[in-house]
Design an enzyme around this catalytic site. Structure first.
Site, PDB file in Angstrom:
ATOM      1  CG  HIS A  66      20.392  33.965 -65.281  1.00 61.88           C
ATOM      2  ND1 HIS A  66      21.525  34.154 -64.508  1.00 61.88           N
ATOM      3  CD2 HIS A  66      19.927  32.744 -64.952  1.00 61.88           C
ATOM      4  CE1 HIS A  66      21.720  33.087 -63.761  1.00 61.88           C
ATOM      5  NE2 HIS A  66      20.761  32.203 -64.001  1.00 61.88           N
ATOM      6  CG  ASP A 113      23.329  37.073 -64.508  1.00 66.06           C
ATOM      7  OD1 ASP A 113      22.144  37.469 -64.499  1.00 66.06           O
ATOM      8  OD2 ASP A 113      23.658  35.872 -64.414  1.00 66.06           O
ATOM      9  CD  GLN A 204      22.337  24.293 -64.226  1.00 64.96           C
ATOM     10  OE1 GLN A 204      23.211  23.508 -63.933  1.00 64.96           O
ATOM     11  NE2 GLN A 204      22.592  25.426 -64.849  1.00 64.96           N
ATOM     12  N   GLY A 205      19.796  26.017 -60.108  1.00 66.54           N
ATOM     13  CA  GLY A 205      18.960  26.314 -58.953  1.00 66.54           C
ATOM     14  C   GLY A 205      19.670  27.174 -57.913  1.00 66.54           C
ATOM     15  CG  ASP A 206      23.187  26.313 -56.149  1.00 68.36           C
ATOM     16  OD1 ASP A 206      22.388  26.168 -55.207  1.00 68.36           O
ATOM     17  OD2 ASP A 206      24.014  25.445 -56.483  1.00 68.36           O
ATOM     18  CB  SER A 207      20.879  31.046 -60.943  1.00 66.89           C
ATOM     19  OG  SER A 207      21.780  30.567 -61.879  1.00 66.89           O
TER      20      SER A 207
HETATM   21  N1  ARG Z   1      22.582  29.190 -64.387  1.00 67.99           N
HETATM   22  C1  ARG Z   1      22.450  28.350 -63.233  1.00 67.99           C
HETATM   23  C2  ARG Z   1      21.109  28.638 -62.541  1.00 67.99           C
HETATM   24  O1  ARG Z   1      20.272  29.241 -63.168  1.00 67.99           O
HETATM   25  C3  ARG Z   1      23.624  28.461 -62.312  1.00 67.99           C
HETATM   26  C4  ARG Z   1      24.748  27.777 -62.904  1.00 67.99           C
HETATM   27  C5  ARG Z   1      25.990  27.869 -62.117  1.00 67.99           C
HETATM   28  N2  ARG Z   1      26.826  26.867 -62.671  1.00 67.99           N
HETATM   29  C6  ARG Z   1      28.024  26.570 -62.226  1.00 67.99           C
HETATM   30  N3  ARG Z   1      28.633  25.575 -62.768  1.00 67.99           N
HETATM   31  N4  ARG Z   1      28.561  27.231 -61.249  1.00 67.99           N
HETATM   32  O2  ARG Z   1      20.822  28.124 -61.481  1.00 67.99           O
END
Ligand code: ARG
Length: 263
Positions: A66, A113, A204-207
Site C-alpha cells: 500500500h 501487503d 501513520q507513517g510507520d507503514s
Molecule cells: N497504514 C498506516 C501507514 O500507512 C499504518 C497503520 C498502522 N496502524 C496501526 N494501528 N498499527 O502508515
C-alpha cells in the site's frame, strides 16, 4: 468496499481531536515507545512518500504494497538509508529504479501487503534477515518507525523510535476485526499490540517498516507494518504482513530485472 471503509475510519480518526490524544497520553511516542539507538536498526529506511522500509539486500528495499502504486519501472521514490536521524548528513538518498508489488494486492485488509523496491545503486549499510519459516511469528515483537506518536497526530519523528508489542492470536484478531466489518486474513497477517491496555502500537507513517524478532543475536523481520483501526487503542491491535507466509514470493521479487518491466 471493506478497504474503503477502513480508509474512512483511519481518516476520521486522524482528523479527530488532534492534540487531545497527545495531551492525554503522556507516553506519546511511535505510540508508547522510546527513541532507538543510533546504530540499533541500521537497515531501516525512510521512503520519500512517507512510508518506511528495510534494506533486505544492499540494493533492495522491502516495504508495504500500500506504499507503492504498481509493479513497473519508477524513479519516483527516494529512499533515505544509513541513519536513524532523518536530519543527519550521514543519511544517503538513493532513487528507485523499479518496484515489484505483490500480485493480486487489492487493499490492506485483503492481505498480500508487501512490495520490493530496487534502488539505482547499492547502499553501503547492513541488511536485515528474513525468516525461513513461521517459527518466530509469535511472542513479543519490536516495531520501529518515524511515524506518528499518537492517533490524533500526523507529524512525523526526526529520530527513529521503537516499541515492544506482544502477539495477539489470529482467531482473536479475526473476531475483533470481523465485528468491525474488516477482513482479517490469519494466514497472511500477524496481529500484535497491548490488547487490554492499548498504548503501544505502530501508527501513520510507520507503514512498510519492520516488525522484528530478536533471534540468535540478530534481528529477523517477521512482519511489515500494514494497518489498524486508530493507533494504540485498547482492543484494537496493529496488523502486520506475515513475511514468512510470502517468503518465496518476496525472494523471487528480489531478483527483479527492471529491463523486463514496463515503464
Ligand atoms: N497504514 C498506516 C501507514 O500507512 C499504518 C497503520 C498502522 N496502524 C496501526 N494501528 N498499527 O502508515
Amino acid at each position: 468496499m471493506r478497504a474503503a471503509l477502513l480508509v474512512v475510519t483511519l481518516l476520521i480518526s486522524v482528523a479527530g481531536p488532534a492534540g487531545t490524544a497527545q495531551a492525554v497520553d503522556s507516553r506519546a511516542e511511535i505510540v508508547g515507545g522510546v527513541q532507538a539507538g543510533s546504530h540499533e536498526f541500521p537497515w531501516v529506511v525512510r521512503l520519500s512518500n512517507g512510508c518506511s522500509g528495510t534494506l533486505v539486500r544492499q540494493q533492495m528495499v522491502l516495504t508495504a504494497a500500500h506504499c507503492v502504486k504498481r509493479t513497473g519501472k519508477t524513479s519516483s521514490i527516494t529512499v533515505t538509508a544509513g541513519t536513524s536521524d532523518l536530519s543527519s548528513s550521514r543519511g544517503v538518498d538513493v532513487r528507485s529504479v523499479a518496484v515489484e508489488r505483490a500480485s493480486g494486492f487489492r487493499g490492506v485488509t485483503d492481505g498480500r501487503d508487501w512490495a520490493v523496491i530496487k534502488l539505482a545503486k547499492a547502499v553501503d549499510a547492513p541488511v536485515v534477515s528474513l525468516p525461513s519459516g513461521s517459527g518466530l511469528d509469535g511472542g513479543t515483537f519490536t516495531v520501529v518507525g518515524w511515524g506518528s506518536t499518537s492517533e490524533g497526530s500526523l507529524s512525523q519523528q526526526r529520530h527513529l523510535r521503537k516499541v515492544q508489542v506482544p502477539a495477539v492470536s489470529d482467531s482473536k484478531c479475526q473476531d475483533i476485526y470481523s465485528d468491525e466489518g474488516y477482513n482479517y486474513v490469519g494466514s497472511d497477517m500477524i496481529c500484535a499490540g497491548e490488547l487490554s491496555r492499548g498504548g503501544k502500537d505502530s501508527c501513520q507513517g510507520d507503514s512498510g517498516g519492520p516488525l522484528l524478532k530478536r533471534h540468535e543475536s540478530r534481528w529477523v523481520q517477521v512482519g511489515i507494518v500494514s494497518w489498524g483501526v486508530g493507533c494504540g487503542r485498547a482492543g484494537f491491535p496493529g496488523v502486520y504482513t506475515q513475511v514468512s507466509h510470502f517468503i518465496g514470493d518476496i525472494e523471487n521479487a528480489l531478483k527483479i530485472d527492471e529491463s523486463a518491466l514496463a515503464n
